[in-house]
Design a protein around this motif. Structure first.
Motif, PDB file in Angstrom:
ATOM      1  N   PRO A 268      -3.208   4.410   3.069  1.00  0.00           N
ATOM      2  CA  PRO A 268      -3.745   4.160   1.733  1.00  0.00           C
ATOM      3  C   PRO A 268      -4.263   2.728   1.590  1.00  0.00           C
ATOM      4  O   PRO A 268      -3.814   1.826   2.301  1.00  0.00           O
TER       5      PRO A 268
ATOM      6  N   THR B  21       5.721  -1.461   1.568  1.00  0.00           N
ATOM      7  CA  THR B  21       5.957  -1.390   0.135  1.00  0.00           C
ATOM      8  C   THR B  21       5.685  -2.733  -0.527  1.00  0.00           C
ATOM      9  O   THR B  21       5.305  -2.782  -1.694  1.00  0.00           O
TER      10      THR B  21
ATOM     11  N   ALA C  28      -8.158  -4.061  -5.000  1.00  0.00           N
ATOM     12  CA  ALA C  28      -8.023  -2.968  -4.043  1.00  0.00           C
ATOM     13  C   ALA C  28      -8.728  -3.386  -2.764  1.00  0.00           C
ATOM     14  O   ALA C  28      -9.843  -3.924  -2.806  1.00  0.00           O
TER      15      ALA C  28
ATOM     16  N   GLU D 292       7.088   4.194  -7.848  1.00  0.00           N
ATOM     17  CA  GLU D 292       6.068   3.389  -8.542  1.00  0.00           C
ATOM     18  C   GLU D 292       4.915   3.065  -7.587  1.00  0.00           C
ATOM     19  O   GLU D 292       5.133   2.834  -6.398  1.00  0.00           O
ATOM     20  N   PRO D 293       3.699   2.991  -8.111  1.00  0.00           N
ATOM     21  CA  PRO D 293       2.541   2.653  -7.278  1.00  0.00           C
ATOM     22  C   PRO D 293       2.571   1.175  -6.860  1.00  0.00           C
ATOM     23  O   PRO D 293       3.271   0.358  -7.477  1.00  0.00           O
ATOM     24  N   PRO D 294       1.818   0.828  -5.819  1.00  0.00           N
ATOM     25  CA  PRO D 294       1.811  -0.549  -5.321  1.00  0.00           C
ATOM     26  C   PRO D 294       1.524  -1.622  -6.378  1.00  0.00           C
ATOM     27  O   PRO D 294       2.150  -2.686  -6.357  1.00  0.00           O
TER      28      PRO D 294
ATOM     29  N   PRO E 128       4.109   3.350  -2.105  1.00  0.00           N
ATOM     30  CA  PRO E 128       4.898   3.331  -3.331  1.00  0.00           C
ATOM     31  C   PRO E 128       6.337   2.900  -3.040  1.00  0.00           C
ATOM     32  O   PRO E 128       6.823   3.015  -1.919  1.00  0.00           O
TER      33      PRO E 128
ATOM     34  N   ASN F  38       0.811  -1.217   0.000  1.00  0.00           N
ATOM     35  CA  ASN F  38       0.000   0.000   0.000  1.00  0.00           C
ATOM     36  C   ASN F  38       0.845   1.269   0.000  1.00  0.00           C
ATOM     37  O   ASN F  38       0.303   2.359   0.050  1.00  0.00           O
TER      38      ASN F  38
ATOM     39  N   GLU G 136       2.331  -1.696  -9.479  1.00  0.00           N
ATOM     40  CA  GLU G 136       3.551  -1.927 -10.260  1.00  0.00           C
ATOM     41  C   GLU G 136       4.573  -2.691  -9.421  1.00  0.00           C
ATOM     42  O   GLU G 136       5.283  -3.562  -9.945  1.00  0.00           O
ATOM     43  N   THR G 137       4.646  -2.389  -8.137  1.00  0.00           N
ATOM     44  CA  THR G 137       5.544  -3.134  -7.251  1.00  0.00           C
ATOM     45  C   THR G 137       5.176  -4.615  -7.260  1.00  0.00           C
ATOM     46  O   THR G 137       6.059  -5.475  -7.359  1.00  0.00           O
TER      47      THR G 137
ATOM     48  N   TYR H 164      -4.769  -0.978   0.077  1.00  0.00           N
ATOM     49  CA  TYR H 164      -3.809  -1.987  -0.377  1.00  0.00           C
ATOM     50  C   TYR H 164      -4.161  -2.460  -1.775  1.00  0.00           C
ATOM     51  O   TYR H 164      -5.315  -2.407  -2.195  1.00  0.00           O
ATOM     52  N   VAL H 165      -3.150  -2.947  -2.464  1.00  0.00           N
ATOM     53  CA  VAL H 165      -3.340  -3.743  -3.674  1.00  0.00           C
ATOM     54  C   VAL H 165      -2.941  -5.155  -3.263  1.00  0.00           C
ATOM     55  O   VAL H 165      -1.857  -5.365  -2.700  1.00  0.00           O
TER      56      VAL H 165
END
Length: 192
Positions: free
Chosen positions: A60, A103, A50, A22-24, A18, A16, A26-27, A62-63
């Motif tokens: 924020p 991250t 999400a 890069e946003p989560p 960066p 959640n 992409e991580t 989570y992904v």
């Protein structure tokens, strides 16, 4: 499946914060690629979802995702966990707070029908009341993950890649565990 690949492992991924700008999401994509550098093959990956941060409003969203991994024949859960931790570290994971923002988090959920360290210990951790879960921290790997059956953010993605996997202690499949969760919990996990 090819015998040289060993027992498939189920993992949950989440982020959640960066990393390197890069946003989560992409991580998570990059972490899945990085698993190969640790000798792991990704056999299947769920959609990305999400999920609200818990407790609500503390950070924020989570992904989350789930994956089925293969490792070399003869590899054990301890070496697999070390490989997952190595990938987490490459993506800035710092283990200073349990259930905190991060991250990257990669949890080993299960390896086939393995029960570690033994059935009684796994059952005890799985039955731990919610208030005790906050305080107690296992001193060794527990498989299947003792909170697996309680978490929509794990079960929803896991149902994409392993709906028929059966928990070796409860006898329930991923699909059955997911169906047993309250609809309100399942509804918080939304496809990206």
């Amino acid at each position: 499946m090819d015998e040289s690949m060993g027992t498939p492992a189920l993992v949950a991924l989440g982020a959640n914060l960066p990393f390197a700008g890069e946003p989560p999401a992409e991580t998570l994509r990059q972490a899945l690629k990085a698993l190969a550098t640790e000798g792991l093959s990704v056999l299947a990956v769920s959609r990305f979802y999400a999920t609200p941060c818990f407790p609500a409003g503390t950070g924020p969203d989570y992904v989350n995702a789930a994956a089925v991994l293969a490792q070399g024949k003869g590899s054990d859960a301890t070496s697999l966990l070390a490989a997952l931790h190595a990938v987490e570290e490459r993506f800035g994971r710092v283990r200073n707070k349990r259930w905190g923002m991060r991250t990257l988090d990669i949890d080993l959920l299960a390896m086939g029908d393995s029960v570690l360290p033994d059935p009684a210990t796994q059952d005890s951790w799985r039955a731990l009341p919610p208030e005790a879960q906050v305080q107690a921290v296992p001193d060794r790997l527990i498989l299947p993950h003792p909170r697996l059956q309680d978490r929509a953010f794990v079960l929803v993605p896991l149902a994409d890649v392993a709906p028929d996997w059966v928990h070796p202690r409860t006898g329930q499949s991923v699909a059955e565990m997911l169906a047993a969760l309250p609809e309100a919990d399942r509804a918080t996990v939304k496809p990206l």
